[in-house]
Write a protein that holds these residues in place. Structure first.
Motif, PDB file in Angstrom:
ATOM      1  N   LYS A  89       0.820  -1.212   0.000  1.00  0.00           N
ATOM      2  CA  LYS A  89       0.000   0.000   0.000  1.00  0.00           C
ATOM      3  C   LYS A  89       0.854   1.262   0.000  1.00  0.00           C
ATOM      4  CE  LYS A  89      -3.921  -2.192   2.337  1.00  0.00           C
ATOM      5  NZ  LYS A  89      -4.800  -2.177   3.536  1.00  0.00           N
TER       6      LYS A  89
ATOM      7  N   GLU B 281      -0.714   0.387  -5.133  1.00  0.00           N
ATOM      8  CA  GLU B 281      -1.549  -0.741  -4.735  1.00  0.00           C
ATOM      9  C   GLU B 281      -3.005  -0.521  -5.112  1.00  0.00           C
ATOM     10  OE1 GLU B 281      -4.217  -2.953  -1.986  1.00  0.00           O
ATOM     11  OE2 GLU B 281      -3.864  -0.785  -2.056  1.00  0.00           O
ATOM     12  N   ALA B 282      -3.419   0.754  -5.198  1.00  0.00           N
ATOM     13  CA  ALA B 282      -4.828   1.070  -5.441  1.00  0.00           C
ATOM     14  C   ALA B 282      -5.185   1.115  -6.918  1.00  0.00           C
ATOM     15  CB  ALA B 282      -5.185   2.402  -4.788  1.00  0.00           C
ATOM     16  N   CYS B 283      -4.253   1.508  -7.793  1.00  0.00           N
ATOM     17  CA  CYS B 283      -4.611   1.683  -9.196  1.00  0.00           C
ATOM     18  C   CYS B 283      -3.377   1.591 -10.081  1.00  0.00           C
ATOM     19  CB  CYS B 283      -5.319   3.016  -9.430  1.00  0.00           C
ATOM     20  SG  CYS B 283      -4.284   4.454  -9.071  1.00  0.00           S
TER      21      CYS B 283
ATOM     22  N   GLN C 252      -8.549   0.349 -11.546  1.00  0.00           N
ATOM     23  CA  GLN C 252      -8.753   0.856 -10.190  1.00  0.00           C
ATOM     24  C   GLN C 252      -9.115  -0.279  -9.241  1.00  0.00           C
ATOM     25  OE1 GLN C 252     -11.810   3.825  -9.965  1.00  0.00           O
ATOM     26  NE2 GLN C 252     -11.196   4.531  -7.944  1.00  0.00           N
ATOM     27  N   GLU C 253      -8.557  -0.207  -8.026  1.00  0.00           N
ATOM     28  CA  GLU C 253      -8.844  -1.186  -6.971  1.00  0.00           C
ATOM     29  C   GLU C 253      -8.708  -2.621  -7.491  1.00  0.00           C
ATOM     30  OE1 GLU C 253      -9.169  -0.250  -3.997  1.00  0.00           O
ATOM     31  OE2 GLU C 253      -9.511   1.894  -4.269  1.00  0.00           O
ATOM     32  N   TYR C 254      -7.602  -2.891  -8.186  1.00  0.00           N
ATOM     33  CA  TYR C 254      -7.467  -4.194  -8.843  1.00  0.00           C
ATOM     34  C   TYR C 254      -7.241  -5.345  -7.860  1.00  0.00           C
ATOM     35  CZ  TYR C 254      -2.437  -3.270  -8.383  1.00  0.00           C
ATOM     36  OH  TYR C 254      -1.190  -2.968  -7.890  1.00  0.00           O
ATOM     37  N   THR C 255      -6.892  -5.045  -6.610  1.00  0.00           N
ATOM     38  CA  THR C 255      -6.707  -6.105  -5.626  1.00  0.00           C
ATOM     39  C   THR C 255      -7.973  -6.393  -4.827  1.00  0.00           C
ATOM     40  OG1 THR C 255      -5.918  -4.525  -3.960  1.00  0.00           O
ATOM     41  CG2 THR C 255      -4.256  -5.568  -5.373  1.00  0.00           C
ATOM     42  N   THR C 256      -8.987  -5.529  -4.931  1.00  0.00           N
ATOM     43  CA  THR C 256     -10.214  -5.725  -4.151  1.00  0.00           C
ATOM     44  C   THR C 256     -11.449  -5.771  -5.048  1.00  0.00           C
ATOM     45  OG1 THR C 256     -10.259  -3.324  -3.764  1.00  0.00           O
ATOM     46  CG2 THR C 256      -9.244  -4.702  -2.050  1.00  0.00           C
ATOM     47  N   SER C 257     -11.864  -4.630  -5.598  1.00  0.00           N
ATOM     48  CA  SER C 257     -13.035  -4.559  -6.482  1.00  0.00           C
ATOM     49  C   SER C 257     -12.616  -3.932  -7.805  1.00  0.00           C
ATOM     50  CB  SER C 257     -14.153  -3.719  -5.831  1.00  0.00           C
ATOM     51  OG  SER C 257     -14.525  -4.247  -4.582  1.00  0.00           O
TER      52      SER C 257
END
Length: 205
Positions: free
Chosen positions: A75, A116-118, A141-146
């Motif tokens: 992050k 980490e976010a995008c 965007q947010e490829y590790t979560t949504s």
């Protein structure tokens, strides 16, 4: 050279020949990793007819990984770089035998940066010697979560030769190209593609 808070690597040359025919002509790069950042310079990966070049890949962070774990540490990481890929599929016939006669190279260039976010790719180009030409910019965007994917296509051009190329690559020489594909002839497209996690979960794509 390894120290408590740094790592320096200089790989001048690595060559490998695999028993079934996969041949790595050379791998070389310089890398430095420290407390607050690192970089890889002059990364070069060469096969007989293919190559991958990354002039510089930079990363910055506030501290080295600790007890918080790699996922939390990521992050804090911001990176940027560019790459140039010249891929001739027949180089990898040892892995996929049907690629043995596919000698038309695929060229890809890209600039990118992210965290980490995008991931932001302001420029990506792909072509294969006249039958396929693609230029776009992309944002993930947010490829590790949504994950959400936004692709702005400024140019997508194909012609009937691409249909022959794909058919031969996937099915082997001697397969007839579908008349539907050959009648498409030349295509010119531009526009935006937006893929959300909801669309993927709903099997809309």
């Amino acid at each position: 050279t390894i120290q408590n808070d740094s790592l320096n690597i200089s790989l001048k040359r690595l060559q490998l020949n695999e028993y079934n025919g996969l041949s790595l002509k050379n791998l070389s790069f310089n890398a430095e990793i420290g407390k607050h950042g690192g970089h890889i310079d002059k990364f070069s990966l060469q096969f007989p007819k293919s190559s991958l070049s990354i002039p510089t890949l930079l990363g910055t962070w506030t501290h080295l990984p600790g007890n918080e774990g790699i996922k939390e540490w990521l992050k804090e990481v911001f990176w940027r770089g560019e790459m140039s890929l010249n891929l001739t599929p027949s180089d990898f016939k040892a892995l996929v035998p049907r690629l043995a006669n596919v000698d038309t190279p695929i060229m890809l260039t890209a600039q990118m940066f992210g965290s980490e976010a995008c991931v932001n790719i302001p420029d990506i180009s792909i072509s294969n010697g006249g039958s396929f030409d693609f230029n776009a910019k992309a944002f993930i965007q947010e490829y590790t979560t949504s994950p959400q994917y936004i692709i702005d296509i400024s140019r997508l051009q194909t012609n009937a030769r691409l249909q022959h190329y794909l058919t031969n690559m996937l099915n082997g020489e001697g397969k007839e190209v579908s008349p539907i594909l050959t009648r498409l002839d030349t295509l010119h497209l531009s526009g935006r593609i937006h893929i959300s996690e909801e669309a993927q979960n709903a099997n809309l794509l």
